[in-house]
Every structure is written in structure tokens, then in C-alpha cells.
Design a protein around this motif. Structure first.
Motif, PDB file in Angstrom:
ATOM      1  N   GLY A   1      13.507  61.035 -45.041  1.00 39.52           N
ATOM      2  CA  GLY A   1      14.430  60.825 -46.196  1.00 39.52           C
ATOM      3  C   GLY A   1      13.691  60.841 -47.523  1.00 39.52           C
ATOM      4  N   GLY A   2      14.161  60.538 -48.624  1.00 34.83           N
ATOM      5  CA  GLY A   2      13.651  60.569 -49.761  1.00 34.83           C
ATOM      6  C   GLY A   2      12.438  59.697 -49.944  1.00 34.83           C
ATOM      7  N   THR A   3      12.985  58.483 -49.710  1.00 31.53           N
ATOM      8  CA  THR A   3      11.763  57.344 -50.030  1.00 31.53           C
ATOM      9  C   THR A   3      10.651  57.639 -48.866  1.00 31.53           C
ATOM     10  N   ASP A   4      10.719  58.127 -47.783  1.00 36.67           N
ATOM     11  CA  ASP A   4       9.836  58.381 -46.774  1.00 36.67           C
ATOM     12  C   ASP A   4       8.818  59.619 -47.298  1.00 36.67           C
ATOM     13  N   THR A   5       9.641  60.441 -47.909  1.00 37.70           N
ATOM     14  CA  THR A   5       8.969  61.654 -48.483  1.00 37.70           C
ATOM     15  C   THR A   5       7.911  61.083 -49.661  1.00 37.70           C
ATOM     16  N   PHE A   6       8.402  60.282 -50.654  1.00 37.98           N
ATOM     17  CA  PHE A   6       7.412  59.823 -51.297  1.00 37.98           C
ATOM     18  C   PHE A   6       6.476  59.106 -50.939  1.00 37.98           C
ATOM     19  N   ALA A   7       6.776  58.103 -50.144  1.00 34.66           N
ATOM     20  CA  ALA A   7       5.691  57.157 -49.593  1.00 34.66           C
ATOM     21  C   ALA A   7       4.579  58.004 -49.078  1.00 34.66           C
ATOM     22  N   ARG A   8       5.055  59.306 -48.296  1.00 31.67           N
ATOM     23  CA  ARG A   8       4.005  60.036 -47.495  1.00 31.67           C
ATOM     24  C   ARG A   8       3.336  60.938 -48.385  1.00 31.67           C
ATOM     25  N   ILE A   9       3.875  61.229 -49.656  1.00 34.02           N
ATOM     26  CA  ILE A   9       2.768  61.796 -50.676  1.00 34.02           C
ATOM     27  C   ILE A   9       1.813  61.131 -50.995  1.00 34.02           C
ATOM     28  N   LEU A  10       2.266  59.802 -51.412  1.00 33.17           N
ATOM     29  CA  LEU A  10       1.405  58.814 -51.783  1.00 33.17           C
ATOM     30  C   LEU A  10       0.086  58.569 -50.675  1.00 33.17           C
TER      31      LEU A  10
END
Lengths: 454, 492
Positions: free
Chosen positions: A53-62
Motif C-alpha cells: 500500500g501507499g504508506t508501506d511503499t513510503f516506509a520501505r523507500i526510507l
């Protein structure tokens, strides 16, 4: 005969080897826990949504960048705890020990769930570490819509309240933005229809909604090229951000349209409330450095997320403003929905009564059980109960933090023994299976997938 | 298109397809581990990889896992995925009758055919067909779901009353947690873990796997009545295609069309196809006793939903199922913008996805055919070795989905509930279908009622909604009428 004993010997050696590996691994995990400087072990970033999902994608980029820079010397691990409008994950971090090893990555939904009454805590129950990105939100209509700007849409909602259908789940950030907009036009009201994500887009194109709120990333991906017929395309009529966004410079902001409503969503990193200052500082600095790296910037640009960073006092003030903006609005359900649980309970009860009354057609009379059958059935239900007891004991052991590497082989071994009726020819093999299997499973999950086992 | 084909034809591409499909088949076959979980867990591993290869791997896993679910459904009566629940109806009895290889062989044949037929639609009609999905409004979805619920009630067991009871019990147990439409928590009795309700995976594993394992353990104390395993191999003949041809094509079409609709997925596809096959069969009473047509219908349809569900994904960026939602996330992570413009912006990626779907289906057939002997041996492994391991998989699988022990306890409780219900002759399949579809029905009904201001009549006045209700009535009525007619003829 010697072949037989050779086989036994081999099995014995394999069992011993596996036993040694297990013991070695256990000692390893226990001995590394010495108190010293932060961090001493991997840091978990809890994402309260599904993987992908969106938040997951963001967290994984970080996470990718945090681990590459190696700034802290320990790994960051992303854990997904989805469900309950993201309250399952947020509750876990709220209740976690305040040692900086469990962080939550979540957006402003954390304010919305409190105000909607889903949970009784909001941002005040956490220590905010950093704001790590902001998302631009847009009001979107079908491209052939007669509403070309926010004012036209809202005036229509004022003239004929409840006729403009807008897709937003009650209590979601999108819902709060709409309430804020409606507040500027006395008497105006939208007809809110629950429709999340992709469905909002299909409903919009299918003429089942007049408008909906989308993030910039969603808008950019759903928008067709400009030569598609207007009935098959979507159009943003208002940007709720501070200024026009370089990706869509043609869309005017709400301020430019003489409206007071401003809204954005942002990703924040939260820690348990009593996290000490020095740990919070180390974490804030690490996230700051990561957001500066060109790789992260490039990835975030693809997602149309701006790498805004706030921490410390600045962040606290910002959050206070955001919470206040949400609090001025109220959630009210308009359409009276039927009370579904009562209906279903009623139907189930009626059906249960019906099942009890109408015993089905006379069944074939079972043959009279023989004595040997009776003995077997007694024995077999005993066996079933034993295995169930082992299973429950096993799960309880895991619940009380007995290491996976001990509980699993033991439970497999005991269960296997009971099923094979303690045949001594098989216990070696069962032991090998138990140890080998639990080792392999632990390897695959912790090493390859970086998922923590109980 | 050529570029995509060339890249797939490289050794790396082919190895990825083979590897992904094999992995998917085996994970899908293990009760407790699902394709969704594997794909979600594999996704982070592909971050550094070439995006086309990453999608190749993920889609191969997807195809493999949906097909692999059939193996445990047939041999152990534990559906590896919800999509293969219907396969247990006829696959397991047939395996018990001593024909496990034939059952698997038919399933493989049907899976490949279903996959290939839906692939043809994916290749040729992706965009126009995807447009059609936007015509569906909330009431249409609601009627479609109700149709599926009625169908499962008529095919799941002997007594429609018991099946309905089971189905509604499933809907009821799906209710605790946060209501989709209003965001309020309900029926949680103050247990905070219940805010998220009961999760599908632990419920499914509990109902089918744990229940069946306990049953097997109890049975293992009795003297083993070893079923002779006929080693006739695949035993597929050209005539099989002829006999099942109509059924294959019809079930594949049903699967494809239902797969296209967002949020519906493989479960309804196989239920509907099975029900249609039964209503139109000359021997409907044979369904559920190890009937070849039943296996063919269920497996052709659930594989066809993959191609169907990929259509809105590549054409409009709309996920058709949970797996597709994860795939959508994968596209974003790799820097693509899924949506209507994906076709124009990165045609090579779209064709990679489409052709992977084709090759993975073929690879799946090869892998399953080669390993079918070994797979049928599963039934011969001593229970003392097999059952504890499957049980451990169940525990780990339930836990790993959201990392909480609560789900493991849910799994055990539902295992016991399943055991109890079956001992009272209440079928479990309607329960799980009700559990899966209840929330979808509620969500759409709520959205529909919000739109109409609380008015129910659109359910009957919207043409598509009305059509689904009529189909449901028709499929209910045909078998009943036919039985009456037969009784009447035999009497006169």
C-alpha cells in the motif's frame, strides 16, 4: 541387519547435528543482548497497512536508504500490522516499551480515527519524531463535469443540498476536508458515499459519483492522456496545498479560489510517548539525513510525495495546528443505514430454529457399532484430545515468549510421537523432522523475508 | 511486444518463470501458506531488481499459487486458497475413491485451459473490457454477491436450509470489527484485538486445515483402510477434451468475466462456474461425489479469474483482488504509474505482464504434470510425519500475516467450530463464502443506500442488478424443477 543399524546411526548423527545448530543459535540470540548505546538491535518500523500500500511503499523507500547508509549500524525492519482503520498497528506502538526500537509510520489518519471515535487516543499518546513527507490532496471530477472549480461545486451543494455525491469514508481525512469546505458555504451538504481507493475512480468514471478527493499520486496515475474523450477522463478542480504543484501547475489552489480550506496529508514517524530525548534526537537526525539523500528524493518524486521535514518544536506546533483543524469539524452519519448486525443475528436465529425443527429427511440408520469400533472410537478421541492439548500448549508457549526454536521442535516431536503411538523405530526421524523443519522455517522467515516469528 | 518477448526468452527470464511458478505451486499447496502472503513477502526482495524481471517473478508466483491450492484441496481436503474450496467438493471424493492422479490430471488440464482462454482475452481485449467494469454500480455488486451466496447454498450440501444457515453464520462472524461504511466498531465486546475482526486467513486455515488435521489424527487411531492408489498416471485422453470441452470453455468464460470485476476475485468465479455446470448437467446428483465435471468447472474458472483480474490491473490500474493490490504496489515501487496510461507509457512492461501470464500457465502445467506422481505420494506419507508439520505451517502462517498471536488463537477456535459444525452435518463451504462475501455485500449495499437516500428499489430496477437476481433464481429453480419432473416421470 547392519544396513539397519547403519541407517539408525546416520539418523542419530543428523539429529545430533541439528540439535547442536539449534542450541548454538539460541545461545547466539541470548548473548547479543548487552546494554550499551542506542541502537543495539534492529529497529522496527510498524506500518499499520498491508504490504504494497501507499504508506508501506513510503516506509520501505526510507528503509532501503536507512539501511544502505548504515548510519546507525543496526538494520531498520518494516513490519506490517494492518487492520482496524490502522488502529491495530498504532495501538501496538503506543503500548510498546519506550526504548526507540518500535516506531510507527503513519499519516494524519491517526487524528481522524480518534475524532471519529474508533479509538480513544490520538497524536497526544505518542512522541512525534519527525514529519517525513507531505502529500498533496486534490478535488477531482469527471472531465466532462459541469463543475469546473471548487466554488461551482459547492454552490451547487448549497442550492441543492445532498445531491452532489462525493466518495469518502466517514471519519477519513478526505471526509474531514469536505466538512471543512462545506463549513464555508452555510447550508451546503454533500451526499457522502463510502468508496475507497480504486473504486472511487471507477464510480467517478461510471457517473456514480460527482466528485472525490484523490492524492496527487493517485490523480497522476489515473489520469488519461488529454486526447481521450472527456467522459473517460478525470480532472482536478482544486489543490488543497499551500501553492500550485509543479507536476500539475494548471490546477489552482483553494486559496486562489478564495476559500479558507487548506489540507494536506503527511507521513510522520511516531514513537511511544515516554521515549527519552537522546533516542528521539538520534532517530530524528537519522530520518533527516535519509530524506536528504538523492536516491530517496528521486523515489519520492515518482510517488509525488514532497520530502518535507519537520522535527522537535516545529513538528509539535505543526501537529497542534493540524489537530485543531480536524477538531473544528464533526462527524455525523446522515443516511440511516439499516442495523446490519441485528438483521443478520435475526436471520441466523431463524435459520437455526428452522434447522432444529426440520430435521432433514430420515437418514440411513447407521449400523450398530461393534465393540472393537467402540474401543477404537474411544482411543481415537483420546488421541485427538491429546494432539489438541499439545497444539494449545505450543501456542501458549509462543505467546509467553518461549523461543520459536525450542517450542516448535518439541511440539512436532510430541505430536508425532502420539500419532505414531510412540513407535521407537520412528522417533529418530520425527526428531530430525522437528528440528530440521523449525530451523529451516526460522531461516526462511527471519533471514530471507525479514519477518519476525513469535 | 517483441522486446518483452525477447526479454522473457532469455535464460534469466525463463528461470524466473520456472522458479516463481514452482515456488507458487508448492506454497499454494501447503495449507496455511497462501500466494498472497508469499507475494507480499517476496516484493521487498525485488526492490533492487529490474522491474520487468520483478513483475515476471511475482506474476509467476501468482499463477502457481492459485493452481497449487488444488493439490491439497484434492488430496487432503484442505484448500490451499479460498479459490480452491469448490475443488474439494469433487476432487477429494475422487482421490478417496482411489483416483488421486486422475483428479489432479483433470484439474491441471482445466487450470491450463482456463488460464489460456482468459489470457486470450487479456491479450486482445484488455482495454475495451476494462471499460465495462466501470458500468457496475454498488447495487449491481450487491446483487452479484447475493447471487453467489445463493448458489453456494444450493451446491454446498444436501440440505439448502443447513447451507443457508452456515452461510449466514459466516456473514455474522465477519461482522465484528470496524464497519466499512460508518467507521464505527461493533460486536467487539471490548476486546481491542477484535477491532480488526476475524481475519480471513486464520478462519480459513482453522475451518479447513486444523479441522481436517484433527479429523485425520482421530482417524489415524483406527485401523488404516489403505485406499489402493491406481497408478494410471495422468490418464488424460483426447476424448477428455471432447467430453469436457463445453464445460471447459463455459467455466473459463465465467471465470474471466467475474475476475474482471474489482474486489470479487476467484472465489465467486469458481462457485458460479460449478453451479452452472451442475445445473446444466444431465447428472446433477453426481456432483459432490467425485464428479469429473465438478473438478473441471472449479479449476478452469479459478485459473481464468487470474487473466480476468489482470485486465483491469493493466488497463486501468484497478486491482481485482488482494493479490492484485500487492502487484499494484509493486508497480509503484518500481517507478511505474499504474492506470490507464500504463499502456502508452510502458508498453514493454504491460506485455511482460501479459506474456508472463501465458508462460507461467504453461510452466505450471509442466511442473504439475512432472510432479504429479510425487504429489500423489503425499497421501502415503505416514501421518505422524505429515500432520505435525502441516499444523506448524498453519500456526506460522496465521501468525506471519499480521504478526500477532491473536490470529493463531482465532485459527484454533475456528478449527473447533468447524469440527462441531461438520459433526452436526452443517457444510463449511457456505460458511467461508459467506465470511468472504458478507463484508463485500455490506459495503456495496451501504454505498448504494447512501446514494439512493435509503431507497431499496434500485436493486430491482437497475438492469444488471435485476439480471443477477434472475440468474440466481434460474440456477436455483432448474435443478429443483428437473428433479420434480424426473420424479413425476418415474411415477407415471
Amino acid at each position: 541387519m547392519s544396513a539397519q543399524s547403519n541407517k539408525l546411526k546416520i539418523q542419530g548423527v543428523v539429529l545430533l547435528a541439528l540439535l547442536l545448530i539449534t542450541v548454538w543459535r539460541l545461545i547466539n540470540t541470548i548473548s547479543t543482548n548487552q546494554p550499551n548505546q542506542f541502537p543495539q538491535k534492529p529497529i522496527q518500523i510498524v506500518v499499520p497497512y498491508l504490504a504494497g500500500g501507499g504508506t508501506d511503499t513510503f516506509a520501505r523507500i526510507l528503509q532501503k536508504s536507512l539501511n544502505r547508509e548504515g548510519g546507525l549500524g543496526e538494520e531498520f525492519v518494516v513490519t506490517n500490522k494492518d487492520g482496524g482503520s490502522a488502529t491495530i498497528g498504532s495501538r501496538q506502538v503506543k503500548d510498546a516499551p519506550p526504548d526507540g526500537y518500535q516506531l510507527l509510520c503513519h499519516h494524519e489518519g491517526i487524528i481522524a480515527t480518534q475524532l471519529a471515535g474508533v479509538v480513544d487516543y490520538g497524536p497526544e499518546a505518542f512522541r512525534p519524531i519527525a514529519q517525513t513527507g507531505s502529500i498533496v490532496l486534490l478535488m477531482v471530477v469527471r472531465a466532462d463535469s459541469k463543475y469546473r472549480n471548487l466554488n461551482e461545486l459547492l454552490e451547487a451543494a448549497q442550492k441543492n443540498p445532498n445531491t452532489i455525491r462525493v466518495g469518502a469514508n466517514q471519519g477519513s481525512p478526505a471526509y474531514f476536508i469536505c466538512k471543512q469546505l462545506l463549513g464555508e458555504f452555510p447550508g451546503a451538504d454533500f451526499n457522502f458515499i463510502s468508496a475507497g481507493g480504486a473504486k472511487r475512480y471507477t464510480y467517478l468514471l461510471g457517473g456514480k459519483l460527482e466528485a472525490g478527493i484523490f492524492s496527487l499520486a493517485e490523480y497522476v496515475s489515473f489520469r488519461n492522456s488529454s486526447d481521450t474523450p472527456a467522459a473517460d477522463n478525470i480532472l482536478a478542480i482544486g489543490n488543497f496545498g499551500d501553492k500550485r504543484h509543479p507536476t500539475i501547475p494548471e490546477v489552482a489552489t483553494s486559496t486562489e479560489q478564495n476559500l479558507k480550506t487548506r489540507a494536506e496529508n503527511a507521513y510522520y514517524i511516531w514513537a511511544p510517548k515516554d521515549t527519552p530525548d537522546h533516542i528521539a534526537d538520534i532517530l530524528a537526525r537519522t530520518f533527516h539525513d535519509t530524506l536528504q539523500s538523492p536516491e530517496v528524493n528521486q523515489e519520492l518524486q515518482k510517488l509525488s510525495i514532497d520530502p518535507t521535514f519537520r522535527s522537535g518544536e516545529d513538528l509539535r506546533e505543526h501537529l497542534a495546528v493540524r489537530v485543531k483543524a480536524f477538531q473544528e469539524l464533526s462527524v455525523d452519519a446522515k443516511t440511516e443505514l439499516p442495523n446490519f448486525p441485528i438483521w443478520i443475528i435475526g436471520i441466523v436465529a431463524i435459520l437455526l430454529v428452522a434447522v432444529l425443527i426440520f430435521k432433514t429427511e430420515p437418514e440411513a440408520v447407521p449400523e450398530a457399532p461393534t465393540t472393537s469400533d467402540r474401543i477404537y472410537s474411544k482411543k481415537s478421541s483420546m488421541l485427538g484430545a491429546t494432539c489438541l492439548a499439545i497444539l494449545i500448549a505450543y501456542v501458549a508457549a509462543l505467546q509467553f515468549k518461549i523461543p520459536f526454536g525450542i517450542a516448535t521442535p518439541l511440539s512436532i516431536f510430541l505430536m508425532g510421537l502420539s500419532i505414531s503411538k510412540a513407535k521407537h523405530t520412528q522417533w529418530l526421524i520425527i526428531g530430525i523432522i522437528g528440528l530440521g523443519f523449525s530451523l529451516a522455517l526460522e531461516m526462511v522467515f527471519t533471514q530471507l523475508f525479514s519477518v519476525a516469528l513469535p | 511486444m517483441q522486446e518483452a518477448l525477447l526479454q522473457l526468452a532469455t535464460p534469466t527470464g525463463l528461470i524466473l518463470i520456472l522458479f516463481g511458478t514452482t515456488l507458487g505451486v508448492f506454497v499454494g499447496a501447503i495449507p496455511g501458506l497462501t500466494g498472497t502472503m508469499l507475494i507480499a513477502l517476496t516484493l521487498p526482495l525485488t526492490f533492487g531488481a529490474d522491474p520487468q524481471y520483478a513483475m515476471t517473478l511475482l506474476i509467476s508466483i501468482y499463477v502457481g499459487a492459485i493452481s497449487g491450492g488444488m493439490i491439497s484441496a484434492t488430496l487432503l481436503r484442505m484448500p490451499g486458497t479460498p479459490a480452491s474450496i469448490v475443488t474439494t467438493f469433487d476432487g477429494y471424493p475422487m482421490a478417496q475413491n482411489g483416483q488421486p492422479e486422475r483428479a489432479l490430471g483433470l484439474g491441471i488440464m482445466a487450470s491450463v485451459t482456463g488460464g489460456l482462454i482468459s489470457w486470450c482475452f487479456l491479450l486482445t481485449l484488455a482495454q475495451p473490457i476494462a471499460r465495462y467494469s466501470k458500468e457496475f454500480g454498488p447495487f449491481d455488486y450487491f446483487s452479484l454477491v447475493m447471487m453467489a451466496l445463493v448458489l453456494i447454498a444450493t451446491i454446498g450440501g444436501k440440505s439448502i436450509l443447513r447451507s443457508l444457515f452456515s452461510g449466514f453464520l459466516g456473514i455474522l462472524l465477519a461482522m465484528p470489527g470496524i464497519a466499512v461504511a460508518t467507521g464505527e466498531t461493533r460486536l467487539t465486546f471490548g476486546i481491542t484485538e477484535l477491532n480488526d475482526g476475524f481475519q480471513l486467513l486464520p478462519v480459513l486455515i482453522g475451518m479447513f486445515a486444523v479441522n481436517q488435521i484433527l479429523r485425520d489424527i482421530i482417524d489415524s487411531a483406527k485401523p488404516q483402510s489403505t485406499t489402493p492408489i491406481a497408478t494410471q498416471g495422468l490418464a488424460l485422453k483426447i476424448s477428455d477434451f471432447k467430453n469436457h470441452g463445453l464445460n471447459l470453455i463455459r467455466s473459463s468464460l465465467v471465470g474471466t468475466w467475474i475476475g474482471i470485476l474489482p474486489g470479487i476475485g476467484a472465489n465467486i468465479g469458481s462457485v458460479t462456474a460449478y453451479s452452472v455446470a451442475r445445473s446444466t448437467s444431465r447428472n446433477p446428483e453426481k456432483f459432490g461425489t467425485g464428479c469429473e465435471d465438478g473438478i473441471v468447472a472449479a479449476e478452469a474458472a479459478n485459473n481464468a479469474t487470474i487473466g480476468g483480474a489482470l485486465i483491469p490491473l493493466v488497463a486501468m490500474g484497478i486491482p481485482g483482488s488482494v493479490v492484485e493490490a500487492v502487484l499494484l504496489g509493486a508497480l509503484v515501487i518500481h517507478g511505474f504509474q499504474p492506470g490507464p496510461r500504463l499502456f502508452e507509457q510502458s508498453p514493454e512492461l504491460v506485455y511482460t505482464i501479459i506474456f508472463t501470464c501465458l508462460f507461467a500457465n504453461l510452466a505450471m502445467a509442466g511442473i504439475m504434470c512432472c510432479s504429479i506422481r510425487t504429489l500423489a505420494w503425499l497421501t502415503k506419507i505416514p501421518r505422524a510425519f505429515l500432520l505435525p508439520i502441516i499444523l506448524t505451517f498453519c500456526v506460522v502462517g496465521s501468525f506471519a500475516m499480521s504478526n500477532r498471536m491473536f490470529d493463531v488463537w482465532v485459527m484454533i477456535s475456528f478449527g473447533l467450530l468447524g469440527l462441531f459444525l461438520e459433526s452436526k452435518k452443517i457444510p463449511l463451504a457456505p460458511f467461508v463464502i459467506g465470511f468472504v462475501l458478507g463484508p463485500i455485500a455490506e459495503e456495496n449495499l451501504s454505498a448504494g443506500l447512501m446514494g439512493s437516500g435509503g431507497d431499496w428499489t434500485p436493486i430491482f430496477t437497475e438492469p444488471k442488478s435485476l439480471a443477477f437476481l434472475l440468474i440466481a433464481v434460474l440456477l436455483l429453480a432448474i435443478p429443483i424443477c428437473r428433479n420434480r419432473y424426473r420424479d413425476w416421470r418415474s411415477q407415471s
